[in-house]
Design a protein around this motif. Structure first.
Motif, PDB file in Angstrom:
ATOM      1  N   VAL A 136       0.838  -1.205   0.000  1.00  0.00           N
ATOM      2  CA  VAL A 136       0.000   0.000   0.000  1.00  0.00           C
ATOM      3  C   VAL A 136       0.875   1.257   0.000  1.00  0.00           C
ATOM      4  CG1 VAL A 136      -1.586   1.379   1.400  1.00  0.00           C
ATOM      5  CG2 VAL A 136      -2.029  -1.045   1.055  1.00  0.00           C
ATOM      6  N   MET A 137       1.861   1.285   0.872  1.00  0.00           N
ATOM      7  CA  MET A 137       2.680   2.488   1.012  1.00  0.00           C
ATOM      8  C   MET A 137       3.555   2.723  -0.214  1.00  0.00           C
ATOM      9  SD  MET A 137       3.649   1.907   5.035  1.00  0.00           S
ATOM     10  CE  MET A 137       4.300   3.518   5.476  1.00  0.00           C
ATOM     11  N   THR A 138       4.179   1.678  -0.730  1.00  0.00           N
ATOM     12  CA  THR A 138       5.071   1.866  -1.879  1.00  0.00           C
ATOM     13  C   THR A 138       4.275   2.091  -3.172  1.00  0.00           C
ATOM     14  OG1 THR A 138       5.253  -0.546  -2.148  1.00  0.00           O
ATOM     15  CG2 THR A 138       6.971   0.568  -0.867  1.00  0.00           C
ATOM     16  N   ALA A 139       3.125   1.436  -3.297  1.00  0.00           N
ATOM     17  CA  ALA A 139       2.309   1.653  -4.502  1.00  0.00           C
ATOM     18  C   ALA A 139       1.729   3.066  -4.509  1.00  0.00           C
ATOM     19  CB  ALA A 139       1.187   0.614  -4.574  1.00  0.00           C
ATOM     20  N   LEU A 140       1.313   3.542  -3.339  1.00  0.00           N
ATOM     21  CA  LEU A 140       0.805   4.917  -3.262  1.00  0.00           C
ATOM     22  C   LEU A 140       1.903   5.915  -3.598  1.00  0.00           C
ATOM     23  CD1 LEU A 140      -1.587   6.739  -2.540  1.00  0.00           C
ATOM     24  CD2 LEU A 140      -0.788   6.730  -0.168  1.00  0.00           C
ATOM     25  N   HIS A 141       3.094   5.640  -3.102  1.00  0.00           N
ATOM     26  CA  HIS A 141       4.226   6.515  -3.424  1.00  0.00           C
ATOM     27  C   HIS A 141       4.540   6.456  -4.919  1.00  0.00           C
ATOM     28  CE1 HIS A 141       8.538   7.556  -3.789  1.00  0.00           C
ATOM     29  NE2 HIS A 141       8.186   8.516  -2.961  1.00  0.00           N
ATOM     30  N   VAL A 184      10.976  13.393  -0.205  1.00  0.00           N
ATOM     31  CA  VAL A 184      11.097  13.316   1.258  1.00  0.00           C
ATOM     32  C   VAL A 184      10.308  12.119   1.809  1.00  0.00           C
ATOM     33  CG1 VAL A 184      10.445  14.469   3.418  1.00  0.00           C
ATOM     34  CG2 VAL A 184      11.580  15.759   1.597  1.00  0.00           C
ATOM     35  N   VAL A 185       9.148  11.858   1.243  1.00  0.00           N
ATOM     36  CA  VAL A 185       8.357  10.702   1.688  1.00  0.00           C
ATOM     37  C   VAL A 185       9.167   9.423   1.520  1.00  0.00           C
ATOM     38  CG1 VAL A 185       6.337   9.275   1.170  1.00  0.00           C
ATOM     39  CG2 VAL A 185       6.100  11.757   1.295  1.00  0.00           C
ATOM     40  N   TRP A 186       9.855   9.287   0.380  1.00  0.00           N
ATOM     41  CA  TRP A 186      10.666   8.085   0.168  1.00  0.00           C
ATOM     42  C   TRP A 186      11.843   8.026   1.146  1.00  0.00           C
ATOM     43  CZ3 TRP A 186      10.107   3.513  -1.785  1.00  0.00           C
ATOM     44  CH2 TRP A 186      11.232   2.704  -1.926  1.00  0.00           C
ATOM     45  N   ILE A 187      12.403   9.181   1.479  1.00  0.00           N
ATOM     46  CA  ILE A 187      13.517   9.219   2.429  1.00  0.00           C
ATOM     47  C   ILE A 187      13.084   8.620   3.773  1.00  0.00           C
ATOM     48  CG2 ILE A 187      15.022  10.752   3.756  1.00  0.00           C
ATOM     49  CD1 ILE A 187      15.786  10.455   0.810  1.00  0.00           C
ATOM     50  N   TYR A 188      11.800   8.764   4.105  1.00  0.00           N
ATOM     51  CA  TYR A 188      11.276   8.153   5.332  1.00  0.00           C
ATOM     52  C   TYR A 188      10.868   6.700   5.093  1.00  0.00           C
ATOM     53  CZ  TYR A 188      11.202  12.541   7.902  1.00  0.00           C
ATOM     54  OH  TYR A 188      11.584  13.689   8.555  1.00  0.00           O
ATOM     55  N   LEU A 189      10.315   6.423   3.910  1.00  0.00           N
ATOM     56  CA  LEU A 189       9.857   5.058   3.627  1.00  0.00           C
ATOM     57  C   LEU A 189      11.014   4.070   3.589  1.00  0.00           C
ATOM     58  CD1 LEU A 189       7.120   5.339   0.814  1.00  0.00           C
ATOM     59  CD2 LEU A 189       6.848   4.425   3.126  1.00  0.00           C
ATOM     60  N   PHE A 190      12.107   4.455   2.960  1.00  0.00           N
ATOM     61  CA  PHE A 190      13.221   3.517   2.763  1.00  0.00           C
ATOM     62  C   PHE A 190      13.759   2.955   4.082  1.00  0.00           C
ATOM     63  CE2 PHE A 190      17.912   2.997   2.223  1.00  0.00           C
ATOM     64  CZ  PHE A 190      17.847   1.745   1.622  1.00  0.00           C
ATOM     65  N   PRO A 191      14.169   3.785   5.034  1.00  0.00           N
ATOM     66  CA  PRO A 191      14.663   3.203   6.294  1.00  0.00           C
ATOM     67  C   PRO A 191      13.567   2.493   7.078  1.00  0.00           C
ATOM     68  CG  PRO A 191      14.531   5.586   6.476  1.00  0.00           C
ATOM     69  CD  PRO A 191      14.274   5.253   5.046  1.00  0.00           C
TER      70      PRO A 191
END
Length: 197
Positions: A136-141, A184-191
């Protein structure tokens, strides 16, 4: 009577301050959306840390790291494009918009490879709670990335038509704010997804 040119007229009618206010309001709603997902992930992870740890170990950290680098580079090209058009360098704006499109497409390509690896291992959104949230989170991103690419394609077309100059570049600035937010959202998602688990 003096008639306004295309870019000048757009600048006058567009209202850069209104556009900036609009994008900040939009981004505020996006913060609430992703903030809710981050909160849900954190709460569920605290309830079942073993499941989330096992799920995180199945993610491809190399591809995730590669996508992080790709997105950071794309934010740089957006910033360079905005700096170029502020100096009236339309050709450089087109170059940097083109690079941003390539990098964004590269991000989606890498994400598609990741998804294909998951599907090959029969890891789907309904496999468990971790993968449900992950997809859900990665597909939305990824959807936000695709929307950004559509916007930048339009900006490149407008730039080719000579619609921007040193005095009018508000759409480039607004799109840049959106892209930096997605970055920035990905910078938080990745870790959160790949490293902390």
């Amino acid at each position: 009577m003096h008639e306004l040119g295309g870019a000048e007229a757009a600048h006058t009618a567009g209202g850069p301050e209104t556009a900036r206010l609009g994008i900040w309001l939009f981004l505020a709603t996006e913060v609430l959306l992703f903030g809710g997902l981050f909160t849900a992930y954190t709460v569920f992870r605290m309830q079942d840390p073993a499941l989330f740890h096992a799920g995180s170990l199945k993610l491809n950290r190399m591809l995730g790291a590669a996508n992080t680098v790709v997105l950071i580079c794309s934010s740089l090209t957006v910033a360079l494009g905005l700096a170029a058009i502020r100096e009236g360098k339309i050709r450089m704006l087109k170059v940097f918009l083109g690079l941003t499109l390539l990098l964004g497409a590269g991000f989606l390509g890498i994400k598609a490879i990741e998804y294909s690896e998951h599907f090959a291992r029969r890891e789907f959104p309904g496999t468990d709670l971790f993968f449900s949230l992950y997809f859900v989170m990665t597909a939305l991103h990824a959807f936000h990335i695709a929307a950004g690419l559509a916007v930048f394609s339009g900006l490149l077309w407008l730039a080719a038509k000579g619609k921007f100059d040193a005095g009018y570049h508000t759409p480039v600035e607004v799109a840049g704010l959106y892209w930096h937010f997605v970055d920035v959202v990905w910078i938080y998602l990745f870790p959160l997804l790949y490293l902390i688990g």
